[in-house]
Scaffold this motif. Structure first.
Motif, short mmCIF file in Angstrom:
data_model
loop_
_atom_site.label_atom_id
_atom_site.label_comp_id
_atom_site.label_asym_id
_atom_site.label_seq_id
_atom_site.Cartn_x
_atom_site.Cartn_y
_atom_site.Cartn_z
N ILE A 49 36.86 45.48 46.19
CA ILE A 49 38.21 45.94 46.53
C ILE A 49 38.99 44.82 47.20
O ILE A 49 40.14 44.53 46.86
N ASP A 50 38.35 44.15 48.16
CA ASP A 50 39.03 43.09 48.92
C ASP A 50 39.48 41.95 48.02
O ASP A 50 40.53 41.34 48.25
N SER A 51 38.68 41.65 46.98
CA SER A 51 39.02 40.55 46.05
C SER A 51 39.97 41.00 44.95
O SER A 51 40.33 40.19 44.10
N ARG A 376 28.31 40.53 47.49
CA ARG A 376 28.72 39.47 46.58
C ARG A 376 29.92 38.71 47.15
O ARG A 376 30.81 39.30 47.77
N GLU A 377 29.92 37.41 46.95
CA GLU A 377 31.05 36.58 47.37
C GLU A 377 31.85 36.20 46.12
O GLU A 377 31.31 35.63 45.18
N PHE A 378 33.13 36.52 46.13
CA PHE A 378 33.98 36.21 44.99
C PHE A 378 34.69 34.88 45.20
O PHE A 378 34.92 34.44 46.32
N ALA A 379 34.99 34.23 44.09
CA ALA A 379 35.62 32.91 44.14
C ALA A 379 36.97 32.98 44.85
O ALA A 379 37.71 33.96 44.74
N GLN A 380 37.26 31.91 45.57
CA GLN A 380 38.55 31.77 46.23
C GLN A 380 39.45 30.89 45.35
O GLN A 380 39.02 29.86 44.84
N TYR A 381 40.69 31.31 45.20
CA TYR A 381 41.61 30.58 44.34
C TYR A 381 42.74 29.98 45.15
O TYR A 381 43.06 30.44 46.25
#
Length: 470
Positions: A49-51, A376-381
Motif C-alpha cells: 500500500i505504501d509503495s 518486502r522493500e520496494f524500489a525507490q524512484y
C-alpha cells in the motif's frame, strides 16, 4: 488471464508463473494468537500500500480451525473506505479451478469420464480435429493444459481491448474449432491455455443444458454457501464490487467473458473464497467431497523442467503439497494457496492488475509454516514533477497499428500500447522510465528546448523508436 498472445506484440506484457519454494511442515501457526498473526500479516502487506503497488487489497487466512481476514488501502482515489472480507473482486483465472471441479463433479455424477473425448460433448456440426486419429483431445487434457490447444483461439480479435472477451461468443468458438488443426498430440506438452479451460466450461454446461453460471451455482457455490460468488452480480453485490485499477493505480476495466467464461469470469470476495479453500482442506461428505478429492489429485506430471504438476485446474507447487492458482483481469489480481499438510490456506484479492501480490501470498504461507518472513522493500524512484512529465504526453507510433498513448494522471506517468492495458511506468531518470510488469524501458528523446518528439522502447535486447504523431 492474459487477453492475448503477448509474445506476438511489440511490447510483451507477460504475467510470469511463480516458483513456489517448498515450505517446512515442522511448525504450524494454528496456535499463534490472532492479534500477533494479524500484526505479522499487516507488516508484510503494508509495503504494498505504501509503495502504491496496489490501491486496495483483502487478505484471508485459514490456519487450523481459525480464520483471519484483513483489509488494506482504499477502494479508489475517490473512495477512502478500506476493503474487507465482503469486498467483491474479479478472481480471473482462479475460475479455472472451479471449472476443474465442475469436471470432477460431472465424473462423480457419472455423466462423463476424465477420458471422454471433447468431441463427444460438442454440438452437431462442430468438430475438434485430432493430431492423429488415435489421440483425441480428452476432457482431462483441457483441465491440465495438456490439450495442445493454443493460449487463445486464432480468431480472437476483440472490438474493445479494455473488455477483450466480451464479444467472443459460441459462434466464434465453433468457427475456430472447425478450422483448427492441432500440431501435436495431447499430453505431449503442457502449455497454459485460456481457450482450453474456457472450452471445458463451455462443453460441460452445454452437456447439462445449463449456462456456465447456472451450473457453477448448482454444483459448487450454493452447496458451499458461497452466496457472494458468481458472474453477473445482483445489484447489492455490484455495490460491493471494488473499482478496478491497472498497475500504477489508474482506473482499469471490468471484464465480461462470454463463451470462455470457464477460464476467468467469476467474481467473489475473501469470505466466500475462504469457504472454497476450507472445502478443499476438509472436503464435505457426498458427491461434492468426492469431486474435490478428484480435483485435488495430480492428473498431469511435469513434462519439462519449467512445468508444474497439475490437478484439475490446480497447479501443484514444487513441495508436492500446495495447490495454487493466480488470476488477473483488466483491473484485478488474485491468488489462492492451499496446503493440507499444514492445514492452511491463503487468499489475496486486490483491485489492481498487478502480479506483485503473488509474492505476498507466498510469504504468508511460508510464515504460517514457521518461516521468519521480512517485509518486502520496494524500489525507490527519482522524483519527476508533473510539469516535466507533461511534455511526454501524447501519442507515439511504434509500428503500423501499434501506438503508445502517454498520459499524466496526478503524479503518475501512464502508458498504453494499442490493444493492451495501460500501465504505470516508473522514473529511473528524468527521461528513462521502466515498466514493472515486464522487462522493458522507455527513453523519451528530448531536445535542448525540452521538446519530446520520440520515445525509444528497449526490450529483449532490441531497441525500437516510436515517433510522436500527436
Amino acid at each position: 488471464m492474459n487477453p492475448g498472445n503477448a509474445t506476438s506484440r511489440p511490447l510483451a506484457i507477460v504475467f510470469a508463473s511463480l516458483a513456489f519454494a517448498a515450505v517446512s511442515s515442522g511448525s504450524l501457526a494454528a496456535a499463534e494468537p490472532a492479534k500477533q498473526l494479524a500484526k505479522q500479516i499487516d507488516q508484510l502487506a503494508q509495503p504494498y500500500i505504501d509503495s502504491e503497488t496496489v490501491v486496495g487489497m483483502s487478505i484471508g487466512v485459514l490456519y487450523g480451525d481459525k480464520t483471519l481476514v484483513r483489509g488494506y488501502g482504499k477502494l479508489s482515489q475517490d473512495d477512502p473506505r478500506k476493503p474487507d472480507g465482503k469486498t467483491i473482486y474479479e478472481i480471473g483465472s482462479i475460475t479455472k479451478t472451479f471449472t476443474g471441479l465442475l469436471l470432477a463433479d460431472a465424473v462423480a455424477k457419472g455423466d462423463v469420464s476424465l477420458t471422454t473425448p471433447v468431441q463427444d460433448l460438442l454440438p452437431d456440426g462442430v468438430s475438434l480435429k485430432a493430431y492423429d486419429d488415435e489421440s483425441p483431445i480428452e476432457l482431462v487434457h483441457l483441465a491440465t493444459h495438456a490439450s495442445g490447444l493454443p493460449r487463445l483461439p486464432g480468431n480472437f480479435a476483440p472490438a474493445d481491448g479494455n473488455n477483450p472477451y466480451a464479444d467472443y461468443d459460441d459462434q466464434r468458438l465453433a468457427d475456430f474449432l472447425r478450422s483448427y488443426q492441432p500440431t501435436k498430440n495431447p499430453g505431449e506438452a503442457i502449455a497454459y491455455s485460456n481457450l482450453g479451460a474456457g472450452l471445458l466450461g463451455n462443453v460441460l454446461a452445454a452437456h447439462e443444458k445449463e449456462t456456465y453460471e447456472s451450473l457453477l451455482a448448482a454444483r459448487i457455490t450454493k452447496p458451499l454457501g458461497m452466496h457472494d460468488t458468481g458472474i453477473a452480480l445482483k445489484e447489492e453485490l455490484k455495490n460491493r464490487l471494488a473499482p478496478p485499477h491497472v498497475d500504477g493505480g489508474a482506473p482499469g476495466h471490468t471484464w465480461n467473458i462470454d463463451a470462455l467464461a470457464g477460464a476467468g469470469a467469476i467474481r467473489s470476495d475473501v469470505n466466500d473464497m475462504l469457504k472454497y479453500a476450507r472445502a478443499y482442506l476438509h472436503p464435505p461428505k457426498g458427491r461434492l467431497g468426492e469431486a474435490i478429492e478428484t480435483a485435488w489429485k495430480i492428473h498431469q506430471q511435469p513434462i519439462e523442467a519449467k512445468d508444474f504438476a497439475m490437478g484439475l485446474g490446480w497447479h501443484v507447487a514444487r513441495d508436492g503439497e500446495t495447490r495454487w492458482h493466480t488470476g488477473q483481469t483488466g483491473g484485478y489480481h488474485s491468488s489462492i494457496y492451499i496446503n493440507r499438510k499444514l492445514n492452511v490456506a491463503v487468499v489475496v484479492l486486490t483491485n489492481t492488475a498487478t502480479s506483485e501480490t503473488d509474492a505476498l501470498a507466498e510469504q504468508i504461507v511460508r510464515m504460517l509454516a514457521g518461516v521468519n518472513e521480512k517485509p518486502r522493500e520496494f524500489a525507490q524512484y527519482v522524483k519527476v514533477s508533473p510539469e516535466n512529465m507533461q511534455r511526454y504526453a501524447g501519442k507515439f507510433q511504434l509500428a503500423p497499428g501499434a501506438v503508445f498513448t502517454v498520459s499524466v494522471e496526478g503524479d503518475k506517468l501512464m502508458v498504453g500500447l494499442s490493444g493492451q492495458p495501460t500501465f504505470r511506468v516508473y522514473p529511473h531518470s528524468d527521461t528513462e522510465w521502466k515498466y514493472t510488469v515486464v522487462e522493458a524501458t522507455l527513453t523519451f528523446q528530448v531536445d535542448d528546448e525540452g521538446k519530446c518528439d520520440a520515445v525509444e522502447l528497449f526490450q529483449n535486447g532490441v531497441r525500437q523508436m516510436a515517433k510522436r504523431i500527436e
